[in-house]
Design a protein around this motif. Sequence first.
Motif, short mmCIF file in Angstrom:
data_model
loop_
_atom_site.label_atom_id
_atom_site.label_comp_id
_atom_site.label_asym_id
_atom_site.label_seq_id
_atom_site.Cartn_x
_atom_site.Cartn_y
_atom_site.Cartn_z
N TYR A 161 55.73 29.81 61.94
CA TYR A 161 56.96 29.94 62.70
C TYR A 161 58.14 29.68 61.76
O TYR A 161 58.01 28.99 60.74
N PHE A 162 59.26 30.28 62.11
CA PHE A 162 60.47 30.22 61.29
C PHE A 162 61.67 30.03 62.20
O PHE A 162 61.72 30.59 63.30
N SER A 163 62.66 29.30 61.73
CA SER A 163 63.94 29.26 62.42
C SER A 163 64.57 30.64 62.32
O SER A 163 64.47 31.31 61.29
N TRP A 164 65.22 31.09 63.38
CA TRP A 164 65.79 32.44 63.44
C TRP A 164 66.74 32.72 62.27
O TRP A 164 66.87 33.87 61.85
N ASP A 165 67.38 31.69 61.75
CA ASP A 165 68.39 31.90 60.70
C ASP A 165 67.85 31.64 59.29
O ASP A 165 68.63 31.56 58.33
N ASN A 166 66.53 31.52 59.17
CA ASN A 166 65.94 31.30 57.85
C ASN A 166 64.67 32.15 57.69
O ASN A 166 63.65 31.67 57.20
N VAL A 167 64.76 33.41 58.09
CA VAL A 167 63.60 34.29 58.04
C VAL A 167 64.04 35.73 57.80
O VAL A 167 65.14 36.13 58.18
N LYS A 168 63.17 36.46 57.13
CA LYS A 168 63.38 37.89 56.94
C LYS A 168 62.02 38.58 56.97
O LYS A 168 60.99 37.96 56.71
N LYS A 169 62.04 39.85 57.30
CA LYS A 169 60.82 40.64 57.24
C LYS A 169 60.71 41.24 55.85
O LYS A 169 61.61 41.94 55.40
N ASN A 170 59.62 40.95 55.17
CA ASN A 170 59.35 41.55 53.87
C ASN A 170 58.56 42.83 54.14
O ASN A 170 57.37 42.79 54.43
N ARG A 171 59.24 43.95 54.07
CA ARG A 171 58.62 45.23 54.42
C ARG A 171 57.55 45.65 53.41
O ARG A 171 56.59 46.31 53.76
N GLU A 172 57.71 45.26 52.17
CA GLU A 172 56.72 45.61 51.15
C GLU A 172 55.39 44.89 51.37
O GLU A 172 54.33 45.46 51.18
N LYS A 173 55.47 43.62 51.78
CA LYS A 173 54.26 42.83 52.00
C LYS A 173 53.79 42.88 53.46
O LYS A 173 52.69 42.42 53.76
N GLY A 174 54.62 43.41 54.35
CA GLY A 174 54.26 43.49 55.76
C GLY A 174 54.12 42.14 56.43
O GLY A 174 53.23 41.92 57.23
N ARG A 175 55.07 41.24 56.11
CA ARG A 175 55.03 39.90 56.72
C ARG A 175 56.43 39.30 56.75
O ARG A 175 57.36 39.77 56.10
N PHE A 176 56.54 38.21 57.50
CA PHE A 176 57.80 37.47 57.58
C PHE A 176 57.72 36.30 56.61
O PHE A 176 56.65 35.73 56.39
N GLU A 177 58.89 35.95 56.04
CA GLU A 177 58.94 34.83 55.10
C GLU A 177 60.30 34.16 55.16
O GLU A 177 61.28 34.77 55.61
N THR A 178 60.34 32.92 54.71
CA THR A 178 61.60 32.19 54.71
C THR A 178 62.56 32.77 53.69
O THR A 178 62.13 33.35 52.67
N ILE A 179 63.82 32.61 53.95
CA ILE A 179 64.87 33.11 53.04
C ILE A 179 65.12 32.11 51.93
O ILE A 179 65.23 32.46 50.77
N ARG A 180 65.21 30.82 52.29
CA ARG A 180 65.53 29.77 51.30
C ARG A 180 64.57 28.63 51.39
O ARG A 180 63.87 28.43 52.28
#
Length: 162
Positions: free
Chosen positions: A143-162
């Motif tokens: 799980y991720f906070s809405w303001d610290n996440v992005k979708k990594n389209r190359e890897k096909g997953r969500f990850e934290t920004i910072r």
Amino acid sequence: MAIRILTTGGTFDKKYNEIDGSLVFKETHLADMLKLGRCNIDIKISRVMMKDSLDMTEEDRILIAEKCLETKEKLLVITHGTDTMVETAKVVAERVDGKTIVFTGAMIPYSFGNSDGMFNLGSVISFVQILPQGVYIAMNGEYFSWDNVKKNREKGRFETIR
């Protein structure tokens, strides 16, 4: 405490159209998925819309936020397309307080049989019950906070920004 699931569409609920080969929306699979998973929690399902998230407008996002405000439940799950999930989560976070809201989706439609949707649904039901009030995104066991996440389209997953 009851959980309200708001369905908005996305890959989670797409089905294959055998006539033209496209992916389309019919009905949500959530009730069947919860039954298959032997879910014993009081869950209510409400359909907000059935849209590909790439086709969502600002008005659609505001409608989703309004539905969050209208529902009496304090624990909300929103099924949503992964492409613009973060954008919708931002709109909801700006407008809704006092509830725990967790977005989830799938990279592969549930109807295909090898979807990540079932795992994501089980995870999000657990997360919404234990996370403090706020807006989150839950995918693939994280799980991720809405303001610290992005979708990594190359890897096909969500990850934290910072």
